[in-house]
Write a protein that holds these residues in place. Structure first.
Motif, PDB file in Angstrom:
ATOM      1  N   HIS A  18       0.837  -1.203   0.000  1.00  0.00           N
ATOM      2  CA  HIS A  18       0.000   0.000   0.000  1.00  0.00           C
ATOM      3  C   HIS A  18       0.871   1.251   0.000  1.00  0.00           C
ATOM      4  N   PHE A  19       1.925   1.233   0.796  1.00  0.00           N
ATOM      5  CA  PHE A  19       2.850   2.361   0.825  1.00  0.00           C
ATOM      6  C   PHE A  19       3.443   2.612  -0.555  1.00  0.00           C
ATOM      7  N   SER A  20       3.878   1.555  -1.215  1.00  0.00           N
ATOM      8  CA  SER A  20       4.491   1.705  -2.536  1.00  0.00           C
ATOM      9  C   SER A  20       3.509   2.298  -3.539  1.00  0.00           C
ATOM     10  N   GLN A  21       2.255   1.869  -3.456  1.00  0.00           N
ATOM     11  CA  GLN A  21       1.237   2.385  -4.369  1.00  0.00           C
ATOM     12  C   GLN A  21       1.009   3.876  -4.147  1.00  0.00           C
ATOM     13  N   VAL A  22       0.850   4.278  -2.872  1.00  0.00           N
ATOM     14  CA  VAL A  22       0.610   5.686  -2.553  1.00  0.00           C
ATOM     15  C   VAL A  22       1.826   6.528  -2.922  1.00  0.00           C
ATOM     16  N   PHE A  23       3.015   6.023  -2.629  1.00  0.00           N
ATOM     17  CA  PHE A  23       4.245   6.761  -2.909  1.00  0.00           C
ATOM     18  C   PHE A  23       4.414   6.984  -4.408  1.00  0.00           C
ATOM     19  N   ARG A  24       4.134   5.956  -5.190  1.00  0.00           N
ATOM     20  CA  ARG A  24       4.286   6.078  -6.638  1.00  0.00           C
ATOM     21  C   ARG A  24       3.272   7.057  -7.217  1.00  0.00           C
ATOM     22  N   GLU A  25       2.042   7.029  -6.699  1.00  0.00           N
ATOM     23  CA  GLU A  25       1.022   7.966  -7.170  1.00  0.00           C
ATOM     24  C   GLU A  25       1.422   9.411  -6.880  1.00  0.00           C
ATOM     25  N   ALA A  26       2.109   9.625  -5.757  1.00  0.00           N
ATOM     26  CA  ALA A  26       2.477  10.981  -5.351  1.00  0.00           C
ATOM     27  C   ALA A  26       3.741  11.481  -6.027  1.00  0.00           C
ATOM     28  N   THR A  27       4.709  10.594  -6.260  1.00  0.00           N
ATOM     29  CA  THR A  27       6.019  11.032  -6.754  1.00  0.00           C
ATOM     30  C   THR A  27       6.328  10.591  -8.175  1.00  0.00           C
ATOM     31  N   GLY A  28       5.576   9.618  -8.678  1.00  0.00           N
ATOM     32  CA  GLY A  28       5.858   9.099 -10.012  1.00  0.00           C
ATOM     33  C   GLY A  28       6.936   8.033 -10.022  1.00  0.00           C
ATOM     34  N   ARG A  29       7.448   7.664  -8.841  1.00  0.00           N
ATOM     35  CA  ARG A  29       8.479   6.635  -8.740  1.00  0.00           C
ATOM     36  C   ARG A  29       8.151   5.680  -7.603  1.00  0.00           C
ATOM     37  N   THR A  30       8.622   4.464  -7.718  1.00  0.00           N
ATOM     38  CA  THR A  30       8.472   3.528  -6.614  1.00  0.00           C
ATOM     39  C   THR A  30       9.445   3.924  -5.508  1.00  0.00           C
ATOM     40  N   PRO A  31       9.211   3.488  -4.278  1.00  0.00           N
ATOM     41  CA  PRO A  31      10.164   3.789  -3.204  1.00  0.00           C
ATOM     42  C   PRO A  31      11.576   3.286  -3.517  1.00  0.00           C
ATOM     43  N   SER A  32      11.683   2.115  -4.113  1.00  0.00           N
ATOM     44  CA  SER A  32      13.010   1.571  -4.441  1.00  0.00           C
ATOM     45  C   SER A  32      13.714   2.440  -5.472  1.00  0.00           C
ATOM     46  N   ALA A  33      12.973   2.875  -6.492  1.00  0.00           N
ATOM     47  CA  ALA A  33      13.567   3.726  -7.521  1.00  0.00           C
ATOM     48  C   ALA A  33      13.940   5.087  -6.956  1.00  0.00           C
ATOM     49  N   TYR A  34      13.149   5.593  -6.034  1.00  0.00           N
ATOM     50  CA  TYR A  34      13.443   6.889  -5.421  1.00  0.00           C
ATOM     51  C   TYR A  34      14.710   6.814  -4.574  1.00  0.00           C
ATOM     52  N   ARG A  35      14.933   5.680  -3.915  1.00  0.00           N
ATOM     53  CA  ARG A  35      16.071   5.549  -3.009  1.00  0.00           C
ATOM     54  C   ARG A  35      17.389   5.389  -3.747  1.00  0.00           C
ATOM     55  N   GLN A  36      17.370   4.815  -4.938  1.00  0.00           N
ATOM     56  CA  GLN A  36      18.616   4.497  -5.649  1.00  0.00           C
ATOM     57  C   GLN A  36      19.532   5.699  -5.880  1.00  0.00           C
ATOM     58  N   PRO A  37      19.019   6.858  -6.357  1.00  0.00           N
ATOM     59  CA  PRO A  37      19.927   7.995  -6.573  1.00  0.00           C
ATOM     60  C   PRO A  37      20.532   8.533  -5.283  1.00  0.00           C
ATOM     61  N   HIS A  38      19.882   8.204  -4.138  1.00  0.00           N
ATOM     62  CA  HIS A  38      20.349   8.733  -2.860  1.00  0.00           C
ATOM     63  C   HIS A  38      21.200   7.725  -2.102  1.00  0.00           C
ATOM     64  N   ALA A  39      21.352   6.517  -2.670  1.00  0.00           N
ATOM     65  CA  ALA A  39      22.101   5.472  -1.965  1.00  0.00           C
ATOM     66  C   ALA A  39      23.594   5.761  -2.003  1.00  0.00           C
TER      67      ALA A  39
END
Length: 245
Positions: A224-245
């Motif tokens: 559910h978190f992943s769905q809401v996050f993707r709807e809000a940011t256009g990226r999955t949580p995993s994809a969002y974290r990669q540039p910041h890793a």
């Protein structure tokens, strides 16, 4: 609010073509009307039986849920002393009688436009970093308390608008109006915004898994978190974290 029936009818005729008008014939009735209807703006005569316009204005400005409503006072009293008394009561504007209808309409529109501008500005400036916020100085204590309360309960998936209203000692209706006034978001939307912004911070930190971030920000499941996050940011949580890793 106007005790003179003819003047009240005149104001209704001049203003109702552009705005919804709610009337009251004296200060006491006006106070109850403001508390019940929570209008976008108040136009009130000063000289009324019982509660006058100055006292009505003071009560509005002393009420946490109502204080941001602009108040325009109308009066036949002339002179600097009367004007100062009106401004000291917290009035946002002071209009001396006689006045032209176009002048009054323009003053009303100016105050409403200023409120819309501030809403947009507050929304653009509002950020959540731990317990911090950036808003107008006058509204800062209220917004900081709201954000702090939300922050303390972010991990609780059951925390909602009712809990926030209770913590702020406001009714749901009062809370909704005040939060909407400042942020242009409903309390529910603001809670969601806070959850997502904290999730972004945790993902940027890189030390937590997506599941840990989901539970830390009050989501019942990682999916559910992943769905809401993707709807809000256009990226999955995993994809969002990669540039910041």
């Amino acid at each position: 609010m106007e005790d003179n029936a003819e003047m009240r009818a005149y104001l209704r005729e001049e203003l109702s073509g552009r705005w919804q008008v709610i009337e009251a014939a004296d200060g006491e009735a006006g106070w109850e009307t403001v508390r019940e209807a929570e209008p976008d703006l108040v136009v009130s005569d000063v000289m009324m039986p019982g509660m006058d316009g100055f006292e009505l204005c003071r009560r509005i400005k002393a009420e946490e849920a109502l204080r941001s409503i602009p108040v325009l006072l109308l009066t036949a009293r002339a002179g600097e002393e009367a004007t100062l008394e009106g401004l000291e009561s917290g009035a946002d504007d002071y209009v001396a009688k006689p006045f032209g209808p176009e002048e009054l309409r323009r003053r009303i529109e100016n105050h409403l436009a200023a409120r819309r501008h501030l809403q947009a500005q507050y929304r653009a400036e509002l950020t959540v970093e731990a317990l911090g916020t950036v808003v107008d100085a006058e509204e800062r204590p209220f917004v900081e308390e709201v954000l702090s309360t939300i922050e303390e309960s972010l991990a609780n998936p059951d925390f909602g608008v009712g809990d926030l209203a209770e913590a702020m000692a406001l009714s749901r209706r009062q809370l909704t109006r005040r939060v909407k006034e400042v942020t242009d978001e409903t309390p529910g939307e603001l809670i969601r915004t806070c959850r997502l912004q904290r999730a972004q911070q945790l993902l940027e930190g890189g030390s937590k898994t997506v599941a840990e971030v989901a539970y830390a920000t009050g989501y019942r499941s990682p999916s559910h978190f992943s769905q809401v996050f993707r709807e809000a940011t256009g990226r999955t949580p995993s994809a969002y974290r990669q540039p910041h890793a």
